[in-house]
Design a protein around this motif. Structure first.
Motif, PDB file in Angstrom:
ATOM      1  N   UNK A  92       0.836  -1.194   0.000  1.00 57.53           N
ATOM      2  CA  UNK A  92       0.000   0.000   0.000  1.00 57.53           C
ATOM      3  C   UNK A  92       0.877   1.252   0.000  1.00 57.53           C
ATOM      4  N   UNK A  93       0.473   2.258  -0.752  1.00 58.65           N
ATOM      5  CA  UNK A  93       1.307   3.446  -0.926  1.00 58.65           C
ATOM      6  C   UNK A  93       1.747   4.083   0.386  1.00 58.65           C
ATOM      7  N   UNK A  94       0.882   4.274   1.389  1.00 54.97           N
ATOM      8  CA  UNK A  94       1.358   4.878   2.645  1.00 54.97           C
ATOM      9  C   UNK A  94       2.459   4.057   3.313  1.00 54.97           C
ATOM     10  N   UNK A  95       2.332   2.730   3.292  1.00 53.36           N
ATOM     11  CA  UNK A  95       3.356   1.881   3.904  1.00 53.36           C
ATOM     12  C   UNK A  95       4.666   1.953   3.127  1.00 53.36           C
ATOM     13  N   UNK A  96       4.583   1.984   1.801  1.00 58.47           N
ATOM     14  CA  UNK A  96       5.799   2.068   0.989  1.00 58.47           C
ATOM     15  C   UNK A  96       6.488   3.407   1.212  1.00 58.47           C
ATOM     16  N   UNK A  97       5.729   4.484   1.306  1.00 63.62           N
ATOM     17  CA  UNK A  97       6.309   5.800   1.547  1.00 63.62           C
ATOM     18  C   UNK A  97       7.002   5.852   2.907  1.00 63.62           C
ATOM     19  N   UNK A  98       6.366   5.290   3.935  1.00 63.49           N
ATOM     20  CA  UNK A  98       6.996   5.250   5.259  1.00 63.49           C
ATOM     21  C   UNK A  98       8.301   4.464   5.213  1.00 63.49           C
ATOM     22  N   UNK A  99       8.269   3.371   4.491  1.00 65.50           N
ATOM     23  CA  UNK A  99       9.457   2.510   4.360  1.00 65.50           C
ATOM     24  C   UNK A  99      10.590   3.222   3.622  1.00 65.50           C
ATOM     25  N   UNK A 100      10.255   3.938   2.556  1.00 67.34           N
ATOM     26  CA  UNK A 100      11.265   4.712   1.832  1.00 67.34           C
ATOM     27  C   UNK A 100      11.918   5.710   2.777  1.00 67.34           C
ATOM     28  N   UNK A 121       6.221   0.185  -7.332  1.00 68.62           N
ATOM     29  CA  UNK A 121       6.114   1.260  -6.354  1.00 68.62           C
ATOM     30  C   UNK A 121       6.508   2.627  -6.871  1.00 68.62           C
ATOM     31  N   UNK A 122       6.545   2.809  -8.201  1.00 71.37           N
ATOM     32  CA  UNK A 122       6.937   4.107  -8.737  1.00 71.37           C
ATOM     33  C   UNK A 122       6.005   5.220  -8.272  1.00 71.37           C
ATOM     34  N   UNK A 123       4.704   4.902  -8.124  1.00 71.08           N
ATOM     35  CA  UNK A 123       3.757   5.928  -7.681  1.00 71.08           C
ATOM     36  C   UNK A 123       4.073   6.372  -6.264  1.00 71.08           C
ATOM     37  N   UNK A 124       4.404   5.417  -5.394  1.00 66.95           N
ATOM     38  CA  UNK A 124       4.756   5.761  -4.019  1.00 66.95           C
ATOM     39  C   UNK A 124       5.998   6.638  -3.992  1.00 66.95           C
ATOM     40  N   UNK A 125       6.980   6.305  -4.817  1.00 67.45           N
ATOM     41  CA  UNK A 125       8.202   7.114  -4.869  1.00 67.45           C
ATOM     42  C   UNK A 125       7.883   8.509  -5.378  1.00 67.45           C
ATOM     43  N   UNK A 128       6.352  10.472  -2.629  1.00 66.97           N
ATOM     44  CA  UNK A 128       7.354  10.755  -1.611  1.00 66.97           C
ATOM     45  C   UNK A 128       8.260  11.898  -2.072  1.00 66.97           C
ATOM     46  N   UNK A 129       8.684  11.845  -3.319  1.00 67.36           N
ATOM     47  CA  UNK A 129       9.588  12.864  -3.849  1.00 67.36           C
ATOM     48  C   UNK A 129       8.912  14.228  -3.912  1.00 67.36           C
ATOM     49  N   UNK A 130       7.655  14.240  -4.338  1.00 69.10           N
ATOM     50  CA  UNK A 130       6.944  15.518  -4.417  1.00 69.10           C
ATOM     51  C   UNK A 130       6.783  16.138  -3.034  1.00 69.10           C
ATOM     52  N   UNK A 131       6.508  15.300  -2.046  1.00 73.38           N
ATOM     53  CA  UNK A 131       6.258  15.804  -0.701  1.00 73.38           C
ATOM     54  C   UNK A 131       7.537  16.230   0.011  1.00 73.38           C
ATOM     55  N   UNK A 132       8.652  15.525  -0.231  1.00 74.33           N
ATOM     56  CA  UNK A 132       9.856  15.735   0.566  1.00 74.33           C
ATOM     57  C   UNK A 132      11.092  16.120  -0.256  1.00 74.33           C
ATOM     58  N   UNK A 133      10.944  16.301  -1.566  1.00 70.62           N
ATOM     59  CA  UNK A 133      12.075  16.740  -2.408  1.00 70.62           C
ATOM     60  C   UNK A 133      13.291  15.839  -2.197  1.00 70.62           C
ATOM     61  N   UNK A 134      13.128  14.560  -2.494  1.00 68.99           N
ATOM     62  CA  UNK A 134      14.165  13.578  -2.193  1.00 68.99           C
ATOM     63  C   UNK A 134      15.488  13.895  -2.882  1.00 68.99           C
ATOM     64  N   UNK A 170      11.543  12.154  -9.425  1.00 69.39           N
ATOM     65  CA  UNK A 170      12.868  11.897  -8.852  1.00 69.39           C
ATOM     66  C   UNK A 170      13.879  12.372  -9.874  1.00 69.39           C
ATOM     67  N   UNK A 171      14.074  13.683  -9.917  1.00 70.43           N
ATOM     68  CA  UNK A 171      14.926  14.283 -10.946  1.00 70.43           C
ATOM     69  C   UNK A 171      16.381  14.191 -10.515  1.00 70.43           C
ATOM     70  N   UNK A 172      17.191  13.586 -11.361  1.00 71.66           N
ATOM     71  CA  UNK A 172      18.598  13.368 -11.020  1.00 71.66           C
ATOM     72  C   UNK A 172      19.494  13.851 -12.153  1.00 71.66           C
ATOM     73  N   UNK A 173      20.694  14.283 -11.786  1.00 77.13           N
ATOM     74  CA  UNK A 173      21.663  14.702 -12.811  1.00 77.13           C
ATOM     75  C   UNK A 173      22.300  13.491 -13.472  1.00 77.13           C
ATOM     76  N   UNK A 174      22.259  12.352 -12.784  1.00 81.76           N
ATOM     77  CA  UNK A 174      22.833  11.124 -13.315  1.00 81.76           C
ATOM     78  C   UNK A 174      21.729  10.105 -13.562  1.00 81.76           C
ATOM     79  N   UNK A 175      21.714   9.544 -14.760  1.00 84.69           N
ATOM     80  CA  UNK A 175      20.718   8.516 -15.075  1.00 84.69           C
ATOM     81  C   UNK A 175      21.288   7.550 -16.104  1.00 84.69           C
TER      82      UNK A 175
END
Length: 276
Positions: A92-100, A121-125, A128-134, A170-175
């Motif tokens: 479940x998305x909330x559990x995956x977000x907590x785990x991340x 789990x891409x949606x959970x990520x 998470x990224x939108x909320x916390x700017x990972x 999840x925007x990264x300079x390296x991919x």
């Protein structure tokens, strides 16, 4: 800019697999690597290679397996064992977000690299990224975020990756875009199988933004390696498996050739230092 050739350099099977100088390993930045892509595109195999490679070079890495429906990494690195994988309590998305969040915190506290295989789990990520700017958080604590996009020659694989890439969650300079040769149908060459995708203008745009492209060769004897309970490196070096026997010399050579091809491409693309 043109898409890279998928041909392998000659002589790689005999490459000595010293991946990089020890001094360079000690200075290496910590990495948060996230695997993106549809299921069954070889992401767990590529992640396993990165984990084995890091640990062979005595670099700490935390393993996160968020794909509870096809928990390959958790099967290879049993949770609760030394160096074992961590899993969310549910899919479940909330559990995956907590785990991340928990594993990202552990990454910082332990000063260890971290690799996520999220499966579906891409949606959970993304949330998470939108909320916390990972990505920004990683940069602030000296960790290099790395996106790994896995695909076969199916155009739907690429469309899925393109959607994730464009979302910039999840925007990264390296991919890295990893093309899995194992998914190429019999009778087709990797060049022919991936050409239609590599010629697309979106790929050119990704490359201009710094994305590197790798071809993951087919691992002919991976099933034997897994059944023997060996790492790729142990199999290559003739160590004994669960049955008390090493793989036969031809299979050892085959695994060594595969590892050599991987290292050759990493060196050619100049991205060995991007990895955990």
């Amino acid at each position: 800019m043109t898409a890279p050739s998928m041909c392998y350099p000659r002589g790689i099977a005999m490459t000595i697999l010293e991946t990089e100088p020890r001094a360079a390993q000690q200075d290496r930045q910590l990495v948060l690597a996230v695997r993106h892509g549809r299921g069954r595109t070889g992401g767990s195999t590529f992640a396993d290679f990165l984990i084995q490679r890091a640990r062979r070079e005595r670099r700490d890495i935390i393993v996160g397996d968020g794909d509870r429906r096809n928990a390959t990494l958790a099967g290879l690195y049993p949770p609760g064992s030394a160096g074992g994988a961590s899993q969310p309590s549910s899919d479940q998305t909330p559990d995956v977000k907590d785990w991340i969040g928990q594993l990202v915190g552990q990454m910082v506290e332990d000063q260890s690299s971290l690799i996520f295989d999220l499966g579906g789990g891409d949606q959970a990520l993304a949330e998470f990224c939108r909320e916390l700017s990972l990505s920004e958080f990683c940069e602030s604590v000296g960790v290099a975020p790395l996106s790994i996009y896995m695909m076969g020659p199916d155009v739907e694989d690429f469309e899925h990756i393109l959607t994730i890439h464009r979302s910039k969650a999840f925007e990264t300079r390296r991919s890295i875009l990893v093309l899995n040769e194992s998914l190429v149908r019999a009778g087709k060459t990797p060049d022919g199988a991936f050409d239609a995708i590599l010629d697309r203008p979106e790929v050119m745009g990704m490359m201009e933004d710094g994305m590197r492209i790798l071809l993951m060769p087919r691992i002919i004897h991976i099933d034997e390696v897994r059944r023997a309970g060996l790492s790729f490196y142990d199999a290559m070096e003739g160590k004994k498996g669960k049955d008390g026997k090493p793989l036969d010399p031809l299979k050892q050579f085959s695994i060594k050739a595969w590892l050599g091809r991987m290292e050759s491409q990493l060196a050619a693309e100049g991205i060995a230092g991007w990895l955990p």
